[in-house]
Design a protein around this motif. Structure first.
Motif, short mmCIF file in Angstrom:
data_model
loop_
_atom_site.label_atom_id
_atom_site.label_comp_id
_atom_site.label_asym_id
_atom_site.label_seq_id
_atom_site.Cartn_x
_atom_site.Cartn_y
_atom_site.Cartn_z
N ILE A 1 0.73 -1.24 -0.01
CA ILE A 1 0.03 0.08 0.11
C ILE A 1 0.81 1.18 -0.01
CG2 ILE A 1 -1.78 1.41 1.28
CD1 ILE A 1 -2.87 -1.47 2.48
N PRO A 2 0.80 2.19 -1.19
CA PRO A 2 1.62 3.14 -1.12
C PRO A 2 1.32 4.17 -0.29
CG PRO A 2 0.32 2.90 -3.26
CD PRO A 2 0.08 1.91 -2.29
N ALA A 3 1.21 4.20 1.28
CA ALA A 3 0.67 5.20 1.90
C ALA A 3 1.88 5.92 2.52
CB ALA A 3 -0.17 4.69 2.91
N LYS A 4 2.46 7.29 1.95
CA LYS A 4 3.60 7.85 2.34
C LYS A 4 3.38 8.39 3.73
CE LYS A 4 4.91 9.31 -2.27
NZ LYS A 4 5.44 10.29 -3.20
N PHE A 5 4.56 8.35 4.66
CA PHE A 5 4.68 8.69 5.78
C PHE A 5 4.61 10.15 6.07
CE2 PHE A 5 6.49 4.60 6.40
CZ PHE A 5 5.54 3.67 6.94
N PRO A 6 4.07 10.75 7.07
CA PRO A 6 4.21 12.40 7.30
C PRO A 6 5.76 12.64 7.32
CG PRO A 6 2.80 11.12 8.91
CD PRO A 6 3.21 10.20 8.03
N ARG A 7 6.11 13.88 6.81
CA ARG A 7 7.46 14.64 6.77
C ARG A 7 7.84 14.78 8.36
NH1 ARG A 7 7.63 19.01 2.40
NH2 ARG A 7 6.89 18.03 0.32
N SER A 8 8.99 14.44 8.39
CA SER A 8 9.94 14.57 9.51
C SER A 8 9.60 13.55 10.79
CB SER A 8 9.90 16.06 10.23
OG SER A 8 10.28 17.13 9.21
N LEU A 9 8.95 12.62 10.26
CA LEU A 9 8.51 11.55 11.36
C LEU A 9 9.73 10.79 11.72
CD1 LEU A 9 6.07 10.01 12.60
CD2 LEU A 9 6.38 8.27 10.69
N LEU A 10 10.01 10.78 13.14
CA LEU A 10 11.13 10.19 13.64
C LEU A 10 10.95 8.88 14.10
CD1 LEU A 10 11.98 13.08 16.13
CD2 LEU A 10 12.99 12.68 14.02
N ASP A 11 9.81 8.42 14.39
CA ASP A 11 9.50 6.96 14.90
C ASP A 11 7.99 6.73 14.77
OD1 ASP A 11 9.05 8.54 17.11
OD2 ASP A 11 10.80 7.77 18.31
N GLY A 12 7.60 5.64 14.11
CA GLY A 12 6.22 5.58 14.01
C GLY A 12 5.61 4.16 14.33
N TYR A 13 4.50 4.23 15.06
CA TYR A 13 3.77 3.11 15.45
C TYR A 13 2.30 2.72 14.74
CZ TYR A 13 7.28 2.68 19.29
OH TYR A 13 8.62 2.55 20.01
N LEU A 14 2.26 1.71 14.02
CA LEU A 14 1.14 1.37 13.91
C LEU A 14 0.01 0.80 14.83
CD1 LEU A 14 1.76 -0.57 10.41
CD2 LEU A 14 0.83 1.71 10.65
N VAL A 15 -1.29 1.31 14.98
CA VAL A 15 -1.98 0.97 15.97
C VAL A 15 -3.35 0.64 15.45
CG1 VAL A 15 -3.18 1.59 18.31
CG2 VAL A 15 -0.82 2.42 17.74
N ALA A 16 -3.78 -0.67 15.84
CA ALA A 16 -5.11 -1.16 15.10
C ALA A 16 -6.34 -0.54 16.06
CB ALA A 16 -5.09 -2.46 15.22
N GLY A 17 -7.35 0.15 15.61
CA GLY A 17 -8.34 0.50 16.16
C GLY A 17 -9.58 -0.21 15.82
N ALA A 18 -10.70 0.26 16.38
CA ALA A 18 -12.12 -0.46 16.03
C ALA A 18 -12.54 -0.09 14.66
CB ALA A 18 -13.17 -0.07 17.21
N GLN A 19 -13.42 -1.04 13.98
CA GLN A 19 -14.12 -0.78 12.90
C GLN A 19 -13.13 -0.34 11.72
OE1 GLN A 19 -17.10 1.89 13.83
NE2 GLN A 19 -18.44 0.52 15.21
N LYS A 20 -12.26 -1.30 11.51
CA LYS A 20 -11.41 -1.14 10.51
C LYS A 20 -10.35 -0.06 10.31
CE LYS A 20 -14.75 -3.32 7.08
NZ LYS A 20 -15.15 -3.16 6.07
N ARG A 21 -10.32 0.84 11.48
CA ARG A 21 -9.52 1.88 11.79
C ARG A 21 -8.09 1.68 11.96
NH1 ARG A 21 -12.53 6.48 15.29
NH2 ARG A 21 -11.17 7.79 14.07
N LEU A 22 -7.13 2.33 11.36
CA LEU A 22 -5.81 2.06 11.47
C LEU A 22 -5.12 3.33 11.72
CD1 LEU A 22 -3.40 0.02 11.11
CD2 LEU A 22 -3.07 0.77 8.83
N PHE A 23 -4.19 3.47 12.89
CA PHE A 23 -3.59 4.60 13.37
C PHE A 23 -2.16 4.55 13.11
CE2 PHE A 23 -7.54 4.08 16.06
CZ PHE A 23 -8.33 5.28 15.35
N LEU A 24 -1.50 5.55 12.85
CA LEU A 24 -0.10 5.89 12.94
C LEU A 24 0.26 6.69 14.13
CD1 LEU A 24 2.86 5.44 11.76
CD2 LEU A 24 2.23 7.33 10.06
#
Length: 418
Positions: A292-315
């Motif tokens: 999935i070509p979802a580019k990360f936000p600029r100047s992101l130092l460290d990122g964690y993927l977090v699963a939410g409810a009802q198909k929601r995906l957080f960074l």
């Protein structure tokens, strides 16, 4: 009495009686009111239910005379079906204490009808499970967010090699480790003190693992992706609890992973990648990987993927190059446009209290639109509610979170390891 509730089959007596056998209060007494008296003298008190968000008003009696006794001859005649319905609504961490009340209650709590009733009531609500080894002894504490109380769970039933906390799902907890000969995994239910050692994988090496429980089909799966040491030739393997075996699937395409953290939502497993930039998604139903070509936000130092409810995906991650300009932000993936949309920022006062140094490490994980932040060095815990957009500290967690492995946990008696 110790501030943290001790769990175990023999703990009820220590909670009702002190060392000198003098009567002490039950924990249930300060949540469920006191003895019944005339309905005309009842008092309205607000109480917390088993759910996390709801608040209900219950009516309880007011104690008028200290010498009023509850007749054993009356209460002992309570029908089993009514007793089961009452006990099924007791917070799970307190049921251990009730098991020692009498032999009848102990037998009912192991009855299938009780487990069926327990499965029908609303969930107790999210909890935080912390795990560590102290002097080669497994230690576990659970913080109930609805009750705002820490409880200790005896984990002496685990084998010595169970060292790494993989994660939790649907009331089950997964551990891994080396038994001296090979890499091993097990899945357990901490409340029932039952566990199951999984068979070895076809390519039995230490992998990135994630546990997924399916309450509808009453089964669980463990997904093993790439080797943590960088071996990209290993196929993806999936364990099915009903089949009690591992199945081999597609090898994940050659990518450079950003982090070993994974997130599972809507029957899909997500990982961050640097090259190609974006996400790798694994479909459990087809056993195939997609990019999935979802580019990360600029100047992101460290990122964690977090699963939410009802198909929601957080960074979740820090933004900024210098310590004075850093901030913690939360984005949500727009699946249609494959872009990250910012939804919240951590207030500066929380950010400075959580991470005093710019290079300080933190951990982040989530469940049902709740995101928890923990500081590795300071033992602090911060909770963010995505729906309510509120931030709150987790009380009394300095000792439990410091140098501990942490995950969200849903206490369930009715979740079986078989």
């Amino acid at each position: 009495m110790d501030e943290m509730g001790e769990l175990g089959f023999q703990s009820a007596r220590s909670c009702i009686f002190g060392d000198d056998d003098s009567p002490k209060h039950l924990i249930l007494s300060n949540r469920t009111g006191s003895r019944n008296t005339s309905p005309s003298r009842q008092k309205v008190i607000k109480t917390k239910p088993r759910g996390f968000d709801e608040e209900t008003v219950a009516t309880f009696a007011k104690v008028l005379h200290a010498d009023i006794q509850m007749e054993d001859s009356i209460w002992s005649l309570l029908p089993d079906d009514l007793l089961i319905e009452v006990l099924a609504r007791v917070p799970p961490f307190l049921i251990f204490r009730l098991r020692s009340v009498c032999r009848r209650w102990n037998m009912i709590l192991q009855d299938r009808s009780f487990l069926a009733s327990h499965s029908q009531v609303p969930s107790h609500g999210p909890c935080l499970l912390t795990f560590w080894k102290n002097s080669q002894i497994h230690q576990c504490s659970v913080f109930s967010l609805p009750l705002k109380t820490w409880y200790k769970i005896p984990f002496g039933f685990l084998p010595d090699w169970a060292f790494w906390l993989v994660g939790s799902s649907g009331g089950l907890v997964c551990f891994s480790g080396y038994d001296g000969l090979s890499f091993r995994m097990l899945v357990c239910n901490p409340l029932t003190q039952t566990w199951r050692v999984l068979p070895s994988m076809h390519h039995n090496q230490q992998r990135q693992l994630i546990l997924v429980a399916d309450k509808t089909d009453r089964l669980f799966k463990v997904i093993a992706t790439s080797d943590i040491y960088g071996n990209k030739t290993l196929p993806t393997e999936v364990y099915d609890s009903k089949l009690n075996s591992w199945s081999v699937h597609q090898v994940m395409p050659a990518v450079n992973l950003c982090s070993s953290k994974m997130a599972f939502c809507d029957s899909r497993l997500y990982l961050e990648t640097l090259s190609p930039l974006g996400l790798m998604m694994y479909r459990v139903d087809t056993g195939q990987w997609e990019h999935i070509p979802a580019k990360f936000p600029r100047s992101l130092l460290d990122g964690y993927l977090v699963a939410g409810a009802q198909k929601r995906l957080f960074l979740v991650g820090r933004i900024g190059l210098y310590s004075t300009l850093q901030s913690m932000r939360i984005w949500e993936l727009d699946h249609a446009k494959t872009v990250w949309v910012e939804i919240s920022r951590m207030p500066p006062k929380y950010f400075r209290a959580l991470l005093r140094l710019s290079a300080e490490r933190f951990d982040c994980f989530g469940q049902d639109n709740l995101i928890c932040f923990t500081s590795w060095n300071q033992g602090k815990g911060l909770l963010y509610d995505v729906d309510k957009k509120t931030w709150s500290w987790i009380a009394g967690c300095a000792i439990q979170l410091c140098n501990s492995q942490v995950c969200f946990y849903e206490p369930r008696f009715d979740t079986s390891i078989y």
